[in-house]
Design a protein around this motif. Sequence first.
Motif, PDB file in Angstrom:
ATOM      1  N   ALA A 102      36.675   4.287   1.388  1.00 20.98           N
ATOM      2  CA  ALA A 102      36.175   5.170   0.424  1.00 20.98           C
ATOM      3  C   ALA A 102      36.596   6.552   0.894  1.00 20.98           C
ATOM      4  O   ALA A 102      36.959   6.726   2.025  1.00 20.98           O
ATOM      5  N   ASP A 103      36.675   7.636   0.079  1.00 24.18           N
ATOM      6  CA  ASP A 103      36.893   8.986   0.311  1.00 24.18           C
ATOM      7  C   ASP A 103      35.681   9.511  -0.161  1.00 24.18           C
ATOM      8  O   ASP A 103      35.307   9.761  -1.288  1.00 24.18           O
ATOM      9  N   LEU A 104      34.899  10.322   1.261  1.00 23.59           N
ATOM     10  CA  LEU A 104      33.843  11.157   0.828  1.00 23.59           C
ATOM     11  C   LEU A 104      34.003  12.571   0.950  1.00 23.59           C
ATOM     12  O   LEU A 104      34.373  13.004   1.842  1.00 23.59           O
ATOM     13  N   PRO A 105      33.803  13.064   0.004  1.00 22.23           N
ATOM     14  CA  PRO A 105      33.752  14.726  -0.217  1.00 22.23           C
ATOM     15  C   PRO A 105      32.869  15.282   0.706  1.00 22.23           C
ATOM     16  O   PRO A 105      31.661  14.975   0.781  1.00 22.23           O
ATOM     17  N   ALA A 106      33.162  16.400   1.341  1.00 19.91           N
ATOM     18  CA  ALA A 106      32.281  17.038   2.068  1.00 19.91           C
ATOM     19  C   ALA A 106      31.044  17.623   0.990  1.00 19.91           C
ATOM     20  O   ALA A 106      31.276  18.315  -0.102  1.00 19.91           O
TER      21      ALA A 106
END
Length: 199
Positions: A102-106
């Motif tokens: 998954a790509d987790l935004p800050a």
Amino acid sequence: GVVTGVQTVGRRCVFFFQAEDGIRGYDVTGVQTCALPICLVAVRGQELNHIMGVGLVTGLAGTGDTSDAAKQLVMNLLLTRNIKIDIQDINAKNVAIVRVEADLPAGLKPGRRLSVRASAIGDAKSLEGGTLTFTELTDVTGEIVYATAAGPLTVGGFRVEGKGATAVRNHVTVGTLPDGGKVEREIPKIGRASGRESV
């Protein structure tokens, strides 16, 4: 430089910079290098963060892994529920080992949902109809858990087997879980000191 904001309205592109005498705005509309303003600015500390884990997909109709590694993971999963089964008694064709990403935004707060991808690691023929078991997603060190994922997979293809032929369309060993992940730990944003962002 130090930029406090970027504003686009239609084809207009305005950058706001912090100066000693206040905030100044520069309209760079029509400048050739600003044809794609979104591509010109990347704010450090607010990029996407890649997280991953290894999990099991269950409920497959005989299209799962045939390896002993899959059997071992199934046995380990059952042991977490105090169920002890000899590895020789396990048929792993209905499960598959998958890499979960998954790509987790800050700045995304704990409890928020995010989409997850799962791809087969072993020799599974298809993930169609499978369900991802509870999986932890960590950083590259594997030590800090930032999200968890579980739920039914959506596969953008199909695989059909008959007596004399097999038909496969698109990738059936890769699936997605729309909103199937849950954030457990926030990745803090950086670069906001004094209300300014550095690029």
